[in-house]
Write a protein that holds these residues in place. Structure first.
Motif, PDB file in Angstrom:
ATOM      1  N   LYS A  32       0.823  -1.199   0.000  1.00 50.68           N
ATOM      2  CA  LYS A  32       0.000   0.000   0.000  1.00 50.68           C
ATOM      3  C   LYS A  32       0.863   1.257   0.000  1.00 50.68           C
TER       4      LYS A  32
ATOM      5  N   ILE B 295       2.771   4.421  -1.394  1.00 52.90           N
ATOM      6  CA  ILE B 295       2.396   5.374  -2.432  1.00 52.90           C
ATOM      7  C   ILE B 295       3.678   5.870  -3.089  1.00 52.90           C
ATOM      8  N   ASP B 296       3.783   5.735  -4.399  1.00 49.65           N
ATOM      9  CA  ASP B 296       5.016   6.206  -5.046  1.00 49.65           C
ATOM     10  C   ASP B 296       4.860   7.675  -5.389  1.00 49.65           C
ATOM     11  N   GLU B 297       5.281   8.509  -4.480  1.00 47.84           N
ATOM     12  CA  GLU B 297       5.298   9.944  -4.763  1.00 47.84           C
ATOM     13  C   GLU B 297       6.542  10.245  -5.574  1.00 47.84           C
ATOM     14  N   PRO B 298       6.416  11.142  -6.572  1.00 50.72           N
ATOM     15  CA  PRO B 298       7.609  11.482  -7.348  1.00 50.72           C
ATOM     16  C   PRO B 298       8.671  12.097  -6.437  1.00 50.72           C
TER      17      PRO B 298
ATOM     18  N   ASN C  35     -12.364  18.074 -11.781  1.00 48.07           N
ATOM     19  CA  ASN C  35     -11.716  17.635 -10.539  1.00 48.07           C
ATOM     20  C   ASN C  35     -10.221  17.923 -10.552  1.00 48.07           C
ATOM     21  N   TYR C  36      -9.581  17.632 -11.691  1.00 50.69           N
ATOM     22  CA  TYR C  36      -8.126  17.808 -11.749  1.00 50.69           C
ATOM     23  C   TYR C  36      -7.733  19.248 -11.409  1.00 50.69           C
TER      24      TYR C  36
ATOM     25  N   GLY D 152      -9.023  23.180   0.971  1.00 48.01           N
ATOM     26  CA  GLY D 152      -8.101  22.121   1.367  1.00 48.01           C
ATOM     27  C   GLY D 152      -6.966  21.906   0.387  1.00 48.01           C
TER      28      GLY D 152
ATOM     29  N   TYR E 161      -3.848  23.726  -2.355  1.00 50.00           N
ATOM     30  CA  TYR E 161      -2.946  24.881  -2.383  1.00 50.00           C
ATOM     31  C   TYR E 161      -3.419  25.947  -3.377  1.00 50.00           C
TER      32      TYR E 161
ATOM     33  N   ARG F 162       3.718  25.011  -8.399  1.00 58.01           N
ATOM     34  CA  ARG F 162       4.230  23.636  -8.465  1.00 58.01           C
ATOM     35  C   ARG F 162       4.740  23.325  -9.874  1.00 58.01           C
TER      36      ARG F 162
ATOM     37  N   ASN G 122      -5.273   0.710  -2.523  1.00 59.88           N
ATOM     38  CA  ASN G 122      -5.123   2.147  -2.776  1.00 59.88           C
ATOM     39  C   ASN G 122      -6.047   2.527  -3.929  1.00 59.88           C
TER      40      ASN G 122
ATOM     41  N   ARG H  92      -7.410  14.160  -9.248  1.00 67.05           N
ATOM     42  CA  ARG H  92      -6.430  15.196  -8.893  1.00 67.05           C
ATOM     43  C   ARG H  92      -5.071  14.565  -8.686  1.00 67.05           C
ATOM     44  N   ASP H  93      -3.996  15.330  -8.850  1.00 68.66           N
ATOM     45  CA  ASP H  93      -2.682  14.759  -8.558  1.00 68.66           C
ATOM     46  C   ASP H  93      -2.056  15.427  -7.336  1.00 68.66           C
ATOM     47  N   ALA H  94      -2.891  15.996  -6.499  1.00 69.45           N
ATOM     48  CA  ALA H  94      -2.440  16.491  -5.201  1.00 69.45           C
ATOM     49  C   ALA H  94      -3.649  16.506  -4.286  1.00 69.45           C
ATOM     50  N   TYR H  95      -3.452  16.143  -3.034  1.00 64.80           N
ATOM     51  CA  TYR H  95      -4.552  16.159  -2.086  1.00 64.80           C
ATOM     52  C   TYR H  95      -3.962  16.212  -0.687  1.00 64.80           C
TER      53      TYR H  95
ATOM     54  N   TYR I 173      -0.072  15.391  -0.331  1.00 69.48           N
ATOM     55  CA  TYR I 173       0.530  14.368  -1.178  1.00 69.48           C
ATOM     56  C   TYR I 173       0.516  14.889  -2.612  1.00 69.48           C
ATOM     57  N   ASN I 174       1.663  14.895  -3.266  1.00 64.38           N
ATOM     58  CA  ASN I 174       1.740  15.391  -4.642  1.00 64.38           C
ATOM     59  C   ASN I 174       1.688  14.229  -5.622  1.00 64.38           C
ATOM     60  N   VAL I 175       0.590  13.517  -5.610  1.00 66.43           N
ATOM     61  CA  VAL I 175       0.448  12.309  -6.411  1.00 66.43           C
ATOM     62  C   VAL I 175      -1.044  11.996  -6.479  1.00 66.43           C
TER      63      VAL I 175
ATOM     64  N   GLN J  72      -2.325   8.910  -6.200  1.00 65.70           N
ATOM     65  CA  GLN J  72      -2.661   7.691  -5.465  1.00 65.70           C
ATOM     66  C   GLN J  72      -3.016   8.032  -4.028  1.00 65.70           C
ATOM     67  N   VAL J  73      -4.039   7.356  -3.539  1.00 71.52           N
ATOM     68  CA  VAL J  73      -4.485   7.586  -2.170  1.00 71.52           C
ATOM     69  C   VAL J  73      -4.447   6.269  -1.412  1.00 71.52           C
ATOM     70  N   ARG J  74      -3.795   6.272  -0.272  1.00 72.14           N
ATOM     71  CA  ARG J  74      -3.721   5.068   0.548  1.00 72.14           C
ATOM     72  C   ARG J  74      -5.007   4.957   1.358  1.00 72.14           C
TER      73      ARG J  74
END
Lengths: 515, 298
Positions: free
Chosen positions: A26, A28-31, A362-363, A369, A371, A379, B181, B186-189, B196-198, B200-202
């Protein structure tokens, strides 16, 4: 016996399932962003044009001890000791901060914007308490980091980093004290070392300047910011990158420059941005110009509009006369043919929003909540400049150009929104899939922010111009798909943002950086 | 769309369905080669929710209503091994504010239920289940979203005691649920007090436990129950913010379930009420179903 066969069968199914579950990671691969030696150290950046400083020498920085001095030798000896036997936490800190000082502090600024971007809750008597800067952690927390607030916080953050770095570059090349690793072969730094002189430390400059701004913008986060500051400072020692005197000089410079930047911030009109007494006159003026139905809050209880006087806040790249000159022309008269055309588009989406429309909405939502859109574009700017392996000073310049352009976009857009006081589609029965902002509709803020940022980024990274333009255009139309803007709001915002961004580009071309 | 929805509901209510209705949380089994199909309609609503542990109302939501229609066939591989499937269509709406209702096909679930041990009136059952999302609904537009978009795997142990002469029974179960997951648009939350800048949500894993007390006779069944379900970790809804899939949702629910099945056609009904919770709505829910049983042995 037969009953036990079932028992065994079940047992093996369960253990099989358990194995399957445990092996499903589980994580999460954050860049991850890593360190680089800049492709160009920008030796001449000490002469680049600053925003608030009159000259790079505004803050005096004393000449350092020479590398042959006993004092310096002692500092390097101490550094060698600190840079050995690192714990894994220390190594992680070196890697984290190695991605770049301006890069990380911009990310921290965005993170704080997101954490504070929640509108206050109403009280039982139907009122909305105003966040109190002197009691920032009470409910509601101060600040409410909405898009205009975030645009301003990030603009001052980047400007302070940039001005302080220009001055740092001036002293770096004035004194030319090389990096410690170049004076002692036994010192093995953990990060790439460029030809950049290391006194004063650019990391210390950025860290202290950033902390001064962020403490003022997010006064409830002092312990968090001080912990980050300490970790950043230590990471430079653990990495073997800076001696104590590099850091001390950088800290003195960074905090002094940021203090000057904060002097501008305190007088830029933000303290009056939430002056609710101005709305009566704005509403009357919009009605006098023929608006049949003005914007009203759709929340229960009705919430006072967001920062109605933000349009009076000081801009960066043009003056007040230009601000008025750039203001978009009027939106369609309610219920005329142009209005109906765009309203019909919304009615269609309201009836049967497609999954792809929802995805785009959504994107780019960047709502409560998050930035906010200014953070989104910071970013993009930071990541693009990181990919281009920019020097610290050029990274900060990129962020300052985007930051000042997006703040100018916020001021210009808020001026126009409250000038026209145009109603949202929700006043005419539309729902929303992204949440409804509590201020007038025309023009679209997302569109203005995005076009301004994309214009600046396209000038800095011409190879990616079409990407940025496509993103701005998608951000703009996302508000139509999310049902909170008419297409004419979005189009006017894009056009307005492009014009606002062009002023930052004009400045960029003349700032001495060679753009 | 409205018309087709009405059609679906009507169809769900009229289609002939099974009688020896059984659920993934009871000790009832279909005989070998017996199929029971349940068509169910669910209605759930709340006008108060727990924001973290703070109970509140929200004037910009009013009453949040979730409705669903679901097809749920159960089949007896043998009289001790049953398979249960379910696939719901869900739609939501809010009575106040301007948040857009969501609708769509949700997740398909499959359960395998095994009567592992029988000693007199006492029996022990092992149940495993899994679900995968079928619809491409938006998972993080909460509370309007119709589901979470995660794949799940559940392992459940169920114990039952039945007093055959009276039909009185007591059932207890406990389960552990793994959740995959998810990916969001969105790619940030924000979650766990950070950004998280991604995309994927755990998702936190879950557990549930329940006790049921009831009477099961030839043509009918009635029971009262209490259920507790909760995430094993997760964050809380921030002050005045919207919920998010990572929230540590917890609820304690009490309810009644009844079934009437004189022949191969029957009906069932369920009422539930959340008495306590965290990061969830205090919902009252009603379910009614029609059951139809087919014997493939003939």
């Amino acid at each position: 016996m037969k009953k036990y066969i079932y028992f065994l069968a079940l047992g093996s199914i369960l253990s099989g399932l358990a194995t399957g579950v445990v092996s499903c990671s589980k994580l999460i691969d954050e860049p991850q962003k890593s360190a680089y030696a800049p492709t160009n150290v920008d030796e001449k950046a000490g002469n680049w044009k600053t925003y608030v400083l009159a000259a790079p020498t505004d803050i005096a920085i004393a000449e350092p001890k020479s590398i042959s001095s006993a004092e310096y030798q002692a500092e390097v000896a101490s550094l060698k000791q600190k840079a050995t036997n690192l714990t894994s936490d220390q190594q992680a800190a070196v890697t984290y901060w190695g991605a770049g000082a301006a890069y990380r502090w911009n990310e921290i600024g965005r993170e704080l914007c997101a954490r504070y971007n929640i509108p206050p809750a109403s009280t039982p008597d139907g009122k909305y308490p105003v966040p109190d800067a002197t009691n920032p952690l009470a409910d509601p927390k101060f600040p409410f980091a909405n898009p205009p607030y975030a645009s301003r916080a990030l603009a001052y953050l980047s400007v302070a980093q940039y001005d302080a770095l220009v001055s740092a570059w001036y002293y770096k090349y004035k004194y030319n004290r090389v990096a410690p690793a170049k004076t002692d072969a036994a010192l093995k730094p953990l990060l790439p070392v460029s030809t950049l002189p290391s006194y004063p430390s650019e990391d210390a400059v950025v860290a202290t300047a950033s902390v001064v701004i962020l403490k003022a913008m997010f006064p409830g986060e002092v312990p968090y910011l001080e912990a980050k500051l300490a970790e950043h400072r230590n990471s430079r020692l653990w990495a073997g990158m800076n001696v104590e005197s590099d850091l001390a000089a950088g800290e003195a410079l960074g905090s002094a420059v940021a203090a000057k930047v904060m002097t501008r911030a305190r007088a830029d009109g933000m303290s009056a941005a939430n002056n609710q007494t101005v709305t009566a006159g704005m509403i009357q003026a919009a009605k006098d110009r023929g608006l049949a139905e003005v914007w009203v809050s759709q929340e229960s209880p009705a919430r006072p509009p967001m920062l109605p006087n933000y349009g009076a806040v000081q801009t960066w790249n043009f003056d007040k006369t230009t601000l008025i000159k750039l203001r978009p022309g009027p939106p369609p008269v309610l219920n005329d043919a142009n209005y109906e055309k765009d309203m019909n588009e919304l009615r269609q989406v309201n009836k049967s929003q497609t999954r792809d429309q929802a995805r785009i909405a959504n994107y780019w939502s960047d709502g409560a909540g998050s930035y906010t859109p200014p953070g989104h574009w910071h970013r993009t700017a930071a990541n693009t400049a990181h990919d281009a392996q920019y020097s610290e000073v050029r990274m900060a310049r990129t962020l300052a150009l985007v930051g000042t352009a997006t703040m100018d976009a916020a001021v210009g857009c808020w001026d126009a929104k409250y000038y026209y006081y145009y109603p949202r589609p929700q006043q005419f029965g539309m729902k929303t899939s992204v949440g409804l902002p509590n201020f007038p509709s025309y023009p679209s803020g997302h569109s203005t922010f995005s076009a301004a940022a994309a214009t600046v980024l396209s000038a800095i990274f011409p190879d990616k111009a079409s990407e940025f333009a496509a993103e701005a255009s998608e951000a703009s139309v996302s508000r139509v798909y999310g049902l909170i803007h008419y297409r004419f709001d979005s189009n006017a915002g894009l056009e307005h943002g492009n014009k606002i961004g062009a002023y930052a580009v004009e400045r960029a071309k003349a700032d001495g950086s060679g753009l | 769309m409205k018309t087709s929805l009405t059609f679906l509901i009507v169809a769900a209510l009229l289609t002939p369905f099974a009688a020896k209705a059984q659920m993934p949380h009871d000790a009832i089994y279909m005989g070998k080669k017996q199929l029971c199909v349940a068509g169910m309609y669910g209605y759930s609503s709340w006008n108060q929710y727990w924001e973290n542990s703070f109970k509140r109302e929200n004037f910009n939501i009013g009453t949040l209503t979730t409705q669903s229609v679901m097809v749920m066939p159960a089949y007896g591989i043998s009289k001790r091994v049953n398979v249960i499937l379910s696939l719901p269509y869900v739609w939501t709406s809010a009575s106040a504010g301007n948040l857009m209702g969501q609708r769509g096909v949700q997740d398909i679930s499959a359960w395998l239920k095994v009567k592992a041990l029988v000693v007199g009136g006492f029996s022990l059952h092992g149940i495993v289940g899994a679900s995968i999302p079928i619809g491409s609904y938006v998972p993080d537009f909460m509370p309007m979203s119709i589901g979470m978009q995660c794949r799940t795997a559940t392992a459940r142990l169920l114990a039952n005691y039945k007093h055959t002469p009276t039909g009185l029974y007591v059932t207890a179960h406990g389960s552990y649920g793994w959740r995959s997951n998810i990916k969001i648009d969105r790619d940030a939350y924000q979650a766990d007090d950070r950004v998280y800048n991604v995309n994927q949500v755990r998702m936190p894993n879950v557990y549930d436990a329940a006790v049921r007390l009831g009477v099961l006779r030839k043509g009918w069944q009635t029971e009262v129950f209490a259920e507790r379900s909760a995430c094993l970790d997760g964050d809380n809804i921030r002050r005045n913010d919207m919920p998010f899939p990572t929230n540590n949702m917890q609820s304690t629910l009490v309810g009644w379930y009844g079934k009437f099945q004189p022949r191969h056609i029957g009906v069932n009904a369920r009422v539930g009420y959340v008495v306590d919770g965290m990061n969830v709505g205090q919902s009252t829910s009603y379910t009614v179903g029609v059951l139809y049983q087919i014997n493939f042995n003939k």
